[in-house]
Scaffold this motif. Structure first.
Motif, mmCIF file in Angstrom:
data_model
loop_
_atom_site.group_PDB
_atom_site.id
_atom_site.type_symbol
_atom_site.label_atom_id
_atom_site.label_comp_id
_atom_site.label_asym_id
_atom_site.label_seq_id
_atom_site.Cartn_x
_atom_site.Cartn_y
_atom_site.Cartn_z
ATOM 1 N N GLN A 112 -19.590 14.552 -45.487
ATOM 2 C CA GLN A 112 -20.932 15.167 -44.768
ATOM 3 C C GLN A 112 -21.827 15.439 -45.530
ATOM 4 O OE1 GLN A 112 -18.680 17.529 -42.131
ATOM 5 N NE2 GLN A 112 -17.555 16.125 -41.178
ATOM 6 N N ARG B 288 -28.969 15.512 -43.590
ATOM 7 C CA ARG B 288 -28.960 16.299 -44.633
ATOM 8 C C ARG B 288 -29.947 15.589 -45.868
ATOM 9 N NH1 ARG B 288 -24.131 17.883 -43.879
ATOM 10 N NH2 ARG B 288 -24.159 20.330 -43.849
ATOM 11 N N GLU C 133 -26.918 28.438 -40.487
ATOM 12 C CA GLU C 133 -26.774 28.212 -41.883
ATOM 13 C C GLU C 133 -27.420 26.894 -42.493
ATOM 14 O OE1 GLU C 133 -23.916 28.655 -40.105
ATOM 15 O OE2 GLU C 133 -22.507 27.343 -40.569
ATOM 16 N N LYS D 286 -17.945 29.296 -44.674
ATOM 17 C CA LYS D 286 -18.995 28.903 -43.830
ATOM 18 C C LYS D 286 -20.217 29.620 -44.024
ATOM 19 C CE LYS D 286 -19.555 28.000 -38.797
ATOM 20 N NZ LYS D 286 -21.038 28.512 -38.567
ATOM 21 N N GLY D 287 -21.300 28.880 -44.509
ATOM 22 C CA GLY D 287 -22.530 29.694 -44.715
ATOM 23 C C GLY D 287 -23.106 28.630 -45.453
ATOM 24 N N LEU D 288 -24.211 29.279 -46.366
ATOM 25 C CA LEU D 288 -25.214 28.372 -47.108
ATOM 26 C C LEU D 288 -24.345 27.634 -47.813
ATOM 27 C CD1 LEU D 288 -28.034 31.109 -47.951
ATOM 28 C CD2 LEU D 288 -27.685 29.822 -45.784
ATOM 29 N N SER E 175 -21.395 25.873 -47.403
ATOM 30 C CA SER E 175 -20.935 24.946 -46.627
ATOM 31 C C SER E 175 -21.997 24.020 -45.972
ATOM 32 C CB SER E 175 -20.076 25.216 -45.605
ATOM 33 O OG SER E 175 -20.769 26.207 -44.569
ATOM 34 N N ALA E 176 -23.301 24.645 -45.669
ATOM 35 C CA ALA E 176 -24.324 23.866 -45.244
ATOM 36 C C ALA E 176 -25.042 22.917 -46.238
ATOM 37 C CB ALA E 176 -25.304 24.777 -44.512
ATOM 38 N N ARG E 177 -25.101 23.543 -47.551
ATOM 39 C CA ARG E 177 -25.789 22.817 -48.447
ATOM 40 C C ARG E 177 -24.713 21.652 -49.189
ATOM 41 N NH1 ARG E 177 -24.996 24.132 -54.035
ATOM 42 N NH2 ARG E 177 -24.005 26.344 -53.416
ATOM 43 N N LEU E 178 -23.581 22.001 -48.962
ATOM 44 C CA LEU E 178 -22.837 20.812 -49.707
ATOM 45 C C LEU E 178 -22.126 19.791 -48.640
ATOM 46 C CD1 LEU E 178 -20.958 23.274 -52.162
ATOM 47 C CD2 LEU E 178 -22.757 21.634 -52.731
ATOM 48 N N GLY E 179 -22.292 20.080 -47.526
ATOM 49 C CA GLY E 179 -21.648 19.250 -46.191
ATOM 50 C C GLY E 179 -20.319 19.255 -46.440
ATOM 51 N N LEU E 180 -19.824 20.536 -46.808
ATOM 52 C CA LEU E 180 -18.088 20.600 -46.544
ATOM 53 C C LEU E 180 -17.934 21.541 -45.519
ATOM 54 C CD1 LEU E 180 -17.671 21.674 -50.312
ATOM 55 C CD2 LEU E 180 -16.755 19.564 -49.324
ATOM 56 N N LEU F 239 -20.147 20.621 -56.151
ATOM 57 C CA LEU F 239 -19.483 19.779 -55.401
ATOM 58 C C LEU F 239 -18.179 19.297 -56.735
ATOM 59 C CD1 LEU F 239 -21.252 17.475 -53.292
ATOM 60 C CD2 LEU F 239 -19.483 18.811 -52.752
ATOM 61 N N THR F 240 -18.541 19.343 -57.928
ATOM 62 C CA THR F 240 -17.504 18.944 -58.506
ATOM 63 C C THR F 240 -16.568 19.993 -59.383
ATOM 64 O OG1 THR F 240 -19.204 18.762 -60.283
ATOM 65 C CG2 THR F 240 -18.519 16.761 -59.232
ATOM 66 N N PRO G 68 -12.013 14.705 -55.716
ATOM 67 C CA PRO G 68 -13.214 15.102 -55.075
ATOM 68 C C PRO G 68 -12.714 16.632 -54.584
ATOM 69 C CG PRO G 68 -12.811 12.845 -54.525
ATOM 70 C CD PRO G 68 -11.745 13.506 -55.308
ATOM 71 N N ALA H 107 -13.120 18.424 -51.655
ATOM 72 C CA ALA H 107 -12.101 18.518 -50.340
ATOM 73 C C ALA H 107 -10.893 18.139 -50.740
ATOM 74 C CB ALA H 107 -12.884 17.658 -49.325
ATOM 75 N N GLU H 108 -10.340 17.183 -51.779
ATOM 76 C CA GLU H 108 -9.025 16.993 -51.839
ATOM 77 C C GLU H 108 -8.183 17.797 -52.803
ATOM 78 O OE1 GLU H 108 -9.170 12.730 -52.548
ATOM 79 O OE2 GLU H 108 -10.457 12.428 -51.038
#
Lengths: 311, 440
Positions: free
Chosen positions: A133, A172, A197, B201-203, B205-210, B278-279, B325, B327-328
């Motif tokens: 996402q 995004r 957020e 959950k906050g800035l 997660s919003a920024r990274l799309g996680l 992200l990395t 990655p 998330a994994e």
């Protein structure tokens, strides 16, 4: 400008000049695409590999078409029939492909950061064709190209993006690119799909579509994944559509000849009515055509191009 | 006999923070004083050979006690085993560590508790105390044989790694554990609210799309467990507290006088979600790094005693697991070897955390809560001690770590201030030398 970038991972890392340069390069590419004989020798002897861990029709075909027109050899890995199903890690798969002297890897992956991850571990160019996402930079670039073709300079233009913003890499990347180009972007969706957020993206947030439409130069509807209803994120398609669905009648509220965009695939009757999707306001097929042109530009810049000379 | 001279001794249990000499005999602290004459020492030694160490310019702490480590044995020895974990511990200044039960198989039977103890004895480095599971197989349903486990040597109970989702199971566990007198360590996480999230959950997660993990996924369980502790009178220890909301609840509970303690991990005091890229999978940890405001609230709570102790939540993972990655990659930060140096660098030298409080929170408080040896340098106590050199500089290098894993965000950072000698029961079990690559 001299192009130096080796990867396209997200829009965030691109400067306004780089975005303009990509969009500028895409123009002659579109002319080539619209020729009856669409084939260039530019990238003959170069190879582009598509590594898609997620289902895709338009993006993968678009990339393959773009690469072929430029004369590159293209290949695709269908993950289900590959060593990935034997448990090979993303890193090992990608290293194996790089060892075959591929020039560019186009990757789509379910995990945010997958493209950036490869760019850190491989020496070859990487294009992110969608990572979880997080980002879908080529979609945002083709959307910007389409908007620019129709609206001219994007500075000061009012763009509304409506739908499931939370889960949308398209939204995004678009917010990031459009605001860089000076457009005013408003994100619209129910609170469950547009949590506060998301203000970090730099757009205005709103939960009411009708109040945001007046003056809008373009409205982009996002695909609603129907399984979000089972997760409790919205009560029903009926109510969603009533609040956030685009129709011709609703679009009249803009008081303008407003463009309608959709990254596809569409849920007709949910986020957009067929009547509107089929109308001349909708630029959805134009987006697809432009997608090939923009991806030609990107492949050209990353693999072949160090200057502005076009075939 | 060991005569350790001229070290700045920090021992909150004796209200001591002064240049002192200390005598160690038969594995125990014999005497501590501002000064010993050679004559006195010779008479105390009673003919025994006297080994002298000059501690000038260095600090002496009671050995640190880490109540939260994952040693991965049995079952995941590719990440860590009890011997490598114990080695990492003593190098990092820890003389006692608690090993969590989420191994494969889960430590839910006496034989497994005894296995952990036996492996630790073989390694012969740090004292390793097993924490046994609360529920069989950590499935959150049936209680383990807590009496048998306690008699086998367990010092607490925890399903750490997962939260106990059923409030009724948690209530029963708090009731039943009273028979043992041992604390129940709660990993506070509501699975529904955490919902497969990756970062706070906050800035970020919003920024990274996680997918985000909201603070309430922790604080709701903290509130629940505190209510259950109040109702049952059970003994509750809250693991890895990460957010302000939890801190506020714990503060209220302590005002009511509940039998509750809490720990905080160094990474939650040093980093926040703004540090995540992200990395950078070494920042991926559960509970996640939260906001800068949360970080400040945690530090305040540690200083005012709302949070009783520091703990590493040492969670080793292999290179290949973390080289994925974001998330994994698995959750977890490797902590034993780097945490004291990192806390020193980020919190003590910056004046945020007094050294006295550091020692209290990382040695005395854990010893008292879990009824363990050590925690102070009072005469008669086991000589578990750490000599700390505030002027020793070194870069954290993967190849120098004793742990089998290197998943630390401090990799390749230079720190000033390292533990240089560690004793357990009077035996020197770790000494940093130039050869080990860590001394400057």
């Amino acid at each position: 400008m001299i192009w130096k970038r080796k990867h396209i991972l997200d829009i965030e890392s691109l400067s306004r000049e780089e975005i303009s340069h990509i969009l500028h390069t895409a123009k002659p590419m579109k002319e080539v695409l619209l020729r009856p004989l669409k084939k260039l020798p530019t990238l003959r002897g170069k190879s582009v590999l598509h590594l898609f861990y997620e289902a895709s029709t338009r993006t993968r075909t678009s990339f393959e078409t773009a690469g072929k027109i430029l004369g590159a050899d293209t290949g695709s890995i269908a993950v289900a029939q590959s060593s990935v199903s034997k448990g090979e890690s993303l890193l090992d798969t990608a290293k194996t492909l790089a060892a075959m002297q591929v020039d560019l890897v186009v990757i789509r992956h379910t995990s945010a950061g997958a493209a950036a991850f490869l760019s850190e571990h491989l020496k070859i160019g990487i294009i992110n064709a969608g990572d979880g996402q997080h980002a879908h930079p080529t979609q945002a670039l083709l959307d910007m190209f389409t908007l620019q073709e129709n609206l001219g300079d994007l500075a000061g233009k009012k763009i509304v993006i409506v739908g499931d913003i939370l889960h949308s890499r398209v939204a995004r990347s678009n917010v990031c690119g459009l605001t860089k180009m000076g457009a005013e972007v408003t994100l619209v969706g129910p609170p469950t799909l547009l949590p506060p957020e998301l203000k970090v993206l730099g757009a205005r947030l709103s939960h009411v579509l009708d109040t945001e439409l007046p003056g809008a130069d373009a409205v982009m509807a996002l695909r609603l994944q129907l399984e979000r209803q089972q997760s409790g994120l919205f009560p029903s398609l009926r109510e969603y559509s009533r609040l956030y669905g685009l129709s011709g009648q609703r679009l009249e509220k803009t008081g303008k000849k407003t463009l309608v965009l959709h990254p596809g695939p569409m849920n007709r009757g949910v986020e957009i009515t067929s009547e509107l999707a089929n109308s001349h306001y909708a630029k959805i097929e134009e987006q697809v055509t432009n997608g090939v042109a923009v991806r030609m530009a990107l492949i050209y810049l990353l693999v072949g191009g160090t200057n502005n000379v076009m075939a | 006999m060991l005569w350790l001279k001229n070290a700045e001794v920090v021992d909150p249990a004796q209200d001591l923070l002064a240049l002192s000499d200390i005598l160690v005999k038969d594995g125990k602290i014999l005497e501590i004083s501002a000064f010993f004459s050679e004559e006195t020492v010779r008479s105390r030694a009673g003919g025994e050979e006297i080994k002298i160490i000059d501690g000038r310019g260095r600090l002496l702490f009671p050995g640190l006690i880490d109540v939260h480590t994952h040693l991965r044995e049995p079952g995941q020895e590719e990440k860590e085993d009890i011997a490598s974990g114990a080695q990492a511990a003593v190098r990092g200044g820890f003389t006692s560590i608690l090993a969590m039960a989420n191994t494969k198989p889960v430590v839910d039977r006496r034989a497994l508790v005894e296995f952990v103890i036996a492996q630790a004895k073989r390694a012969g480095l740090a004292r390793v105390y097993p924490v046994a599971a609360v529920t069989k197989g950590m499935n959150g349903q049936e209680l383990t044989e807590m009496i048998d486990l306690a008699q086998g040597g367990a010092v607490g109970f925890s399903d750490d790694g997962r939260g106990i989702q059923s409030a009724e199971v948690m209530r029963l566990a708090l009731e039943y554990a009273k028979l043992t007198g041992l604390p129940l360590i709660s990993h506070c996480e509501d699975d529904d609210l955490a919902g497969g999230g990756i970062v706070h959950k906050g800035l970020a997660s919003a920024r990274l799309g996680l997918k985000g993990i909201p603070s309430c996924s922790e604080s709701i369980m903290v509130a629940r467990d505190l209510m259950l502790a109040e109702e049952t009178g059970g003994s509750l220890h809250l693991a890895h507290i990460s957010c302000k909301q939890s801190v506020d609840l714990i503060r209220q509970a302590k005002q009511k006088g509940l039998n509750v303690t809490a720990e905080v991990n160094p990474h939650h005091l040093i980093f926040c979600d703004e540090n995540i890229t992200l990395t950078a999978t070494s920042f991926k940890v559960n509970p996640p790094l939260r906001t800068a405001d949360d970080r400040e609230a945690l530090l305040e709570a540690l200083l005012d005693g709302t949070i009783d102790m520091l703990a590493t939540d040492h969670a080793p993972h292999t290179w290949e697991e973390k080289t994925r990655p974001f998330a994994e990659a698995p959750f977890g930060i490797n902590g034993l070897e780097t945490s004291l140096a990192a806390v020193w660098q980020y919190l003590v030298t910056t004046g945020k955390l007094p050294v006295r409080r550091l020692t209290e929170a990382w040695s005395l408080a854990p010893a008292r809560r879990f009824n363990l040896a050590g925690g102070s340098l009072k005469p008669g106590q086991a000589a578990d001690m750490v000599l700390f050199d505030p002027d020793c500089s070194a870069t954290i290098k993967a190849e120098d770590l004793a742990s089998k894993s290197q998943n630390t965000p401090f990799l390749n950072q230079e720190f000033k201030g390292f533990p240089v000698m560690t004793w357990v029961g009077g035996c020197l079990v770790s000494q940093l030398t130039e050869k080990s690559g860590i001394m400057a």
